[in-house]
Design an enzyme around this catalytic site. Structure first.
Site, PDB file in Angstrom:
ATOM      1  N   GLN A 111       0.844  -1.201   0.000  1.00  0.00           N
ATOM      2  CA  GLN A 111       0.000   0.000   0.000  1.00  0.00           C
ATOM      3  C   GLN A 111       0.876   1.246   0.000  1.00  0.00           C
ATOM      4  OE1 GLN A 111      -3.452  -0.749   3.042  1.00  0.00           O
ATOM      5  NE2 GLN A 111      -1.777  -2.137   3.520  1.00  0.00           N
ATOM      6  N   HIS A 129      -1.528   1.306  -4.230  1.00  0.00           N
ATOM      7  CA  HIS A 129      -1.968   2.704  -4.109  1.00  0.00           C
ATOM      8  C   HIS A 129      -1.138   3.670  -4.946  1.00  0.00           C
ATOM      9  CE1 HIS A 129      -4.029   1.690   0.006  1.00  0.00           C
ATOM     10  NE2 HIS A 129      -4.637   1.166  -1.033  1.00  0.00           N
ATOM     11  N   CYS A 137      -1.813  12.545 -15.845  1.00  0.00           N
ATOM     12  CA  CYS A 137      -2.690  13.638 -16.240  1.00  0.00           C
ATOM     13  C   CYS A 137      -4.073  13.420 -15.642  1.00  0.00           C
ATOM     14  CB  CYS A 137      -2.772  13.703 -17.756  1.00  0.00           C
ATOM     15  SG  CYS A 137      -3.880  15.005 -18.314  1.00  0.00           S
ATOM     16  N   CYS A 157      -0.343  19.109 -18.407  1.00  0.00           N
ATOM     17  CA  CYS A 157       0.028  17.893 -19.136  1.00  0.00           C
ATOM     18  C   CYS A 157       0.689  18.271 -20.464  1.00  0.00           C
ATOM     19  CB  CYS A 157      -1.238  17.064 -19.388  1.00  0.00           C
ATOM     20  SG  CYS A 157      -0.964  15.651 -20.474  1.00  0.00           S
TER      21      CYS A 157
HETATM   22  N1  APR Z   1       6.906  -2.169  12.686  1.00  0.00           N
HETATM   23  C1  APR Z   1       5.731  -2.813  12.474  1.00  0.00           C
HETATM   24  N2  APR Z   1       4.542  -2.179  12.464  1.00  0.00           N
HETATM   25  C2  APR Z   1       4.541  -0.850  12.643  1.00  0.00           C
HETATM   26  C3  APR Z   1       5.726  -0.113  12.867  1.00  0.00           C
HETATM   27  C4  APR Z   1       6.954  -0.835  12.895  1.00  0.00           C
HETATM   28  N3  APR Z   1       8.112  -0.226  13.097  1.00  0.00           N
HETATM   29  N4  APR Z   1       5.388   1.192  13.023  1.00  0.00           N
HETATM   30  C5  APR Z   1       4.065   1.261  12.904  1.00  0.00           C
HETATM   31  N5  APR Z   1       3.530   0.033  12.681  1.00  0.00           N
HETATM   32  C6  APR Z   1       2.132  -0.340  12.460  1.00  0.00           C
HETATM   33  C7  APR Z   1       1.144   0.488  13.247  1.00  0.00           C
HETATM   34  O1  APR Z   1       0.920  -0.108  14.519  1.00  0.00           O
HETATM   35  C8  APR Z   1      -0.091   0.427  12.354  1.00  0.00           C
HETATM   36  O2  APR Z   1      -0.927  -0.669  12.693  1.00  0.00           O
HETATM   37  O3  APR Z   1       1.851  -0.084  11.106  1.00  0.00           O
HETATM   38  C9  APR Z   1       0.479   0.223  10.946  1.00  0.00           C
HETATM   39  C10 APR Z   1       0.372   1.439  10.044  1.00  0.00           C
HETATM   40  O4  APR Z   1      -0.975   1.722   9.813  1.00  0.00           O
HETATM   41  P1  APR Z   1      -1.457   2.952   8.917  1.00  0.00           P
HETATM   42  O5  APR Z   1      -0.758   4.190   9.339  1.00  0.00           O
HETATM   43  O6  APR Z   1      -2.933   2.943   8.940  1.00  0.00           O
HETATM   44  O7  APR Z   1      -0.885   2.577   7.458  1.00  0.00           O
HETATM   45  P2  APR Z   1      -1.513   1.629   6.351  1.00  0.00           P
HETATM   46  O8  APR Z   1      -2.188   0.460   6.954  1.00  0.00           O
HETATM   47  O9  APR Z   1      -0.450   1.392   5.356  1.00  0.00           O
HETATM   48  O10 APR Z   1      -2.624   2.585   5.715  1.00  0.00           O
HETATM   49  C11 APR Z   1      -3.365   2.114   4.625  1.00  0.00           C
HETATM   50  O11 APR Z   1      -4.452   4.207   4.332  1.00  0.00           O
HETATM   51  O12 APR Z   1      -4.222   6.482   4.503  1.00  0.00           O
HETATM   52  C12 APR Z   1      -4.301   5.420   3.615  1.00  0.00           C
HETATM   53  O13 APR Z   1      -3.518   5.271   1.395  1.00  0.00           O
HETATM   54  C13 APR Z   1      -3.071   5.306   2.740  1.00  0.00           C
HETATM   55  O14 APR Z   1      -1.913   3.306   2.001  1.00  0.00           O
HETATM   56  C14 APR Z   1      -2.484   3.971   3.121  1.00  0.00           C
HETATM   57  C15 APR Z   1      -3.691   3.221   3.675  1.00  0.00           C
END
Ligand code: APR
Length: 250
Positions: A111, A129, A137, A157
């Site tokens: 993602q 993503h 564009c 563009c």
């Molecule tokens: N090691 C393992 N896990 C970790 C670490 C680490 N060092 N640091 C943070 N985390 C975990 C957090 O506990 C959390 O559960 O990673 C997760 C990150 O979650 P999000 O911030 O929600 O990221 P993600 O799941 O990739 O979000 C999905 O949401 O905002 C949109 O498009 C955006 O691709 C993104 C999607």
């Protein structure tokens, strides 16, 4: 039994499942890149605490204020020039080579839009993503790479003059159908499904763990904390991805 023993046993189970698997699918999220210095989206210090996503990550926001949305992404893109893959990215690249060497199949669906998996040496990466280092564009099908360019914008563009936009998937937008279908197929047919560093809250990517559970996959979760995917996992390893993944693929 102590927690430490329990963790060691879980790690051992996960390691054994991976060492015998010919078809492995991985889903990663922002948590994989946190230790490279790229902030996650949710939780303390998360991007969506700095700015509400409705202001910078929706097609409506871009229509309302293209410059604000473009410049916000450009600043994030420029910062990518200063970050490097960490031990978690590298371990996943190593895992892919191990599986390729024994004639197996490996797919990494991410993602993340930071490109760090590819820089770490992963080959078969699906960017669910999109990518911050590409723009497209908003009117026609033109796409191009921009590296870590931080120029304010948006530029027009070169083909049709409409505003260019980051080639990322915003809230309210659909994922590329082919990319997502390929990910679902790999996950359904996987023997091991590894989900790493994602809050498992954002669909459709979060649905991949459910697809894995519907299939035969042994599900391993690596995350700092429990998530909605945890109850579906055969093994849940809670801690830092940079510490756990190298242990897993050792
Ligand atoms: N090691 C393992 N896990 C970790 C670490 C680490 N060092 N640091 C943070 N985390 C975990 C957090 O506990 C959390 O559960 O990673 C997760 C990150 O979650 P999000 O911030 O929600 O990221 P993600 O799941 O990739 O979000 C999905 O949401 O905002 C949109 O498009 C955006 O691709 C993104 C999607």
């Amino acid at each position: 039994m102590t927690d430490e023993n329990d963790f060691a046993q879980q790690l051992d189970r996960a390691r054994r499942a991976l060492s015998g698997a010919g078809r492995v699918a991985v889903l990663t999220g922002a948590g994989v890149s946190v230790e490279s210095g790229v902030p996650a989206y949710r939780g303390v210090g998360g991007i969506w605490q700095e700015v509400p996503m409705e202001e910078v990550a929706t097609p409506e926001a871009f229509a309302r204020d293209p410059k604000k949305v473009w410049d916000w992404h450009a600043e994030k893109r420029a910062r990518l020039g200063q970050v490097r893959p960490n031990a978690a990215h590298k371990a996943l690249a190593t895992l892919e080579r191990q599986i390729a060497n024994r004639g197996g199949r490996f797919l990494l669906a991410t993602q993340n839009i930071d490109g760090l998996h590819q820089i770490a040496g992963s080959w078969n990466v699906l960017e669910l993503h999109g990518s911050l280092v590409r723009i497209r564009c908003s009117g026609c099908r033109h796409k191009q790479s921009v590296g870590f360019d931080e120029s304010p914008g948006p530029p027009g563009c070169p083909e049709c003059g409409e505003p260019m936009r980051p080639d990322v998937v915003w809230f309210g937008e659909a994922l590329d159908e082919d990319i997502f279908r390929t990910a679902v197929r790999a996950v359904i047919s996987s023997e091991v499904f590894l989900t790493v560093g994602t809050s498992s809250l954002v669909y459709p990517a979060a649905g991949l763990v459910e697809a894995a559970a519907d299939g035969e996959a042994h599900i391993i979760e690596v995350n700092l904390e429990p998530t909605p995917a945890t109850p579906l996992a055969d093994v849940a390893l809670h801690g830092k991805a940079t510490e756990i993944l190298p242990e897993l693929v050792r």
